[in-house]
Design a protein around this motif. Structure first.
Motif, PDB file in Angstrom:
ATOM      1  N   ASP A  18     -20.235  17.152   5.297  1.00 57.87           N
ATOM      2  CA  ASP A  18     -21.106  18.056   6.050  1.00 57.87           C
ATOM      3  C   ASP A  18     -22.184  17.282   6.802  1.00 57.87           C
ATOM      4  O   ASP A  18     -22.241  16.040   6.757  1.00 57.87           O
ATOM      5  CB  ASP A  18     -21.707  19.134   5.138  1.00 57.87           C
ATOM      6  N   THR A  19     -23.043  18.016   7.492  1.00 55.71           N
ATOM      7  CA  THR A  19     -24.061  17.373   8.336  1.00 55.71           C
ATOM      8  C   THR A  19     -25.094  16.595   7.540  1.00 55.71           C
ATOM      9  O   THR A  19     -25.821  15.780   8.099  1.00 55.71           O
ATOM     10  CB  THR A  19     -24.782  18.447   9.185  1.00 55.71           C
ATOM     11  N   ASN A  20     -25.153  16.848   6.230  1.00 56.63           N
ATOM     12  CA  ASN A  20     -26.076  16.102   5.357  1.00 56.63           C
ATOM     13  C   ASN A  20     -25.411  14.899   4.707  1.00 56.63           C
ATOM     14  O   ASN A  20     -26.005  14.228   3.853  1.00 56.63           O
ATOM     15  CB  ASN A  20     -26.640  17.021   4.279  1.00 56.63           C
ATOM     16  N   GLY A  21     -24.162  14.654   5.097  1.00 55.65           N
ATOM     17  CA  GLY A  21     -23.444  13.511   4.543  1.00 55.65           C
ATOM     18  C   GLY A  21     -22.853  13.767   3.169  1.00 55.65           C
ATOM     19  O   GLY A  21     -22.439  12.827   2.483  1.00 55.65           O
ATOM     20  N   VAL A  22     -22.813  15.058   2.756  1.00 53.05           N
ATOM     21  CA  VAL A  22     -22.286  15.413   1.442  1.00 53.05           C
ATOM     22  C   VAL A  22     -20.807  15.771   1.566  1.00 53.05           C
ATOM     23  O   VAL A  22     -20.415  16.551   2.441  1.00 53.05           O
ATOM     24  CB  VAL A  22     -23.067  16.601   0.830  1.00 53.05           C
TER      25      VAL A  22
END
Length: 218
Positions: A18-22
Motif C-alpha cells: 500500500d501507499t504506506n509501504g505495508v
C-alpha cells in the motif's frame, strides 16, 4: 501453479504494497494459501506431522472455487477472523473441502487440541513432573492433569498414576466444553452443525469417564 497442483486464477492482484509501504493480502487468498500450505508443503508437514495425510478437494485446488465458497460463509465478525477447520464436522477428516470445512472462533479450535506431540505416550491432558535434582526419592504423585481455559492453565491436582490424572482431565474437559458450547450458542454467527459436533464429543467424554476408558482423541 503451486504445490499439489493448486492454482491461483484470481483476475486481480492478491498481494500488494500500500501507499504506506505495508504489505497487504487479499483475505480470501491468505486463507486459501494457508490451507494449501497445510495440505501440500513438505516443509510444513515435517514440523507438523499430524498434517502428513492432509489434502484438499480437487475443486479447492483452484483459488476461485475456494473464494466463491468462502464468500458465502461468516469468516470474520466484529474484527475477529474466524479459523478454517476441517475435522470438527467430520471427525479425523484429512480433506479440506466445502463438505467438511467450517469457520469457527479460535476458542473452539484450541478446545480440540490434544497436544499429541508434546505429551508423548501419556494420555490426553496429562503431564509428568520429573523429580528435581535434589530429590532422593520419586514423587508419590508425579502426574497432573490440566486444561486451557480463557488463555489460562487450569490444573486438576496431582495423581499417583496417569489414568487417575486423565480421569480428572475428562471431568474438567467436559465442564470446559459445555461452557464453550454455551458461549458459542449466543454468538450471532452460531451454526447448529458446530454445536452438534461438539456435543457428540462431550457425550463421548462422559461415556469414557463412566466406563473408566481412556479418551484417545477428541
Amino acid at each position: 501453479m503451486l504445490s499439489g497442483g493448486c492454482y491461483n486464477d484470481a483476475p486481480y492482484v492478491t498481494q500488494w504494497t500500500d501507499t504506506n509501504g505495508v504489505r497487504q493480502r487479499c483475505p480470501y487468498f491468505t486463507t486459501w494459501m494457508s490451507m494449501v500450505t497445510r495440505a501440500y508443503s513438505e516443509t510444513f508437514k515435517r514440523t507438523n506431522p499430524t498434517y502428513i495425510n492432509t489434502v484438499t478437494s480437487e475443486e479447492w485446488k483452484l483459488f476461485s472455487n475456494f473464494k466463491s465458497w468462502m464468500e458465502t460463509q461468516v469468516w470474520q465478525y466484529d474484527g475477529e477472523k474466524l479459523e478454517l477447520d476441517k475435522d470438527l464436522l467430520v471427525k479425523d477428516c484429512q480433506i479440506y473441502s466445502k463438505e467438511t470445512c467450517v469457520f469457527i472462533p479460535k476458542f473452539l479450535n484450541v478446545l480440540l487440541n490434544d497436544c499429541r506431540l508434546s505429551r508423548g505416550e501419556l494420555p490426553i491432558g496429562v503431564s509428568y513432573q520429573k523429580p528435581s535434582p535434589t530429590m532422593v526419592n520419586e514423587r508419590t504423585k508425579p502426574y497432573y492433569s490440566y486444561i486451557r481455559s480463557s488463555g489460562k492453565t487450569v490444573r486438576f491436582g496431582y495423581h499417583a498414576d496417569p489414568l487417575s490424572a486423565h480421569r480428572a482431565w475428562q471431568q474438567g474437559k467436559v465442564d470446559e466444553m459445555e461452557k464453550c458450547i454455551d458461549r458459542y450458542s449466543k454468538l450471532p454467527y452460531y451454526n447448529e452443525s458446530v454445536e452438534i459436533a461438539l456435543q457428540s464429543r462431550v457425550e463421548k467424554l462422559k461415556q469414557d469417564y463412566a466406563f473408566c476408558v481412556e479418551t484417545i482423541k477428541l
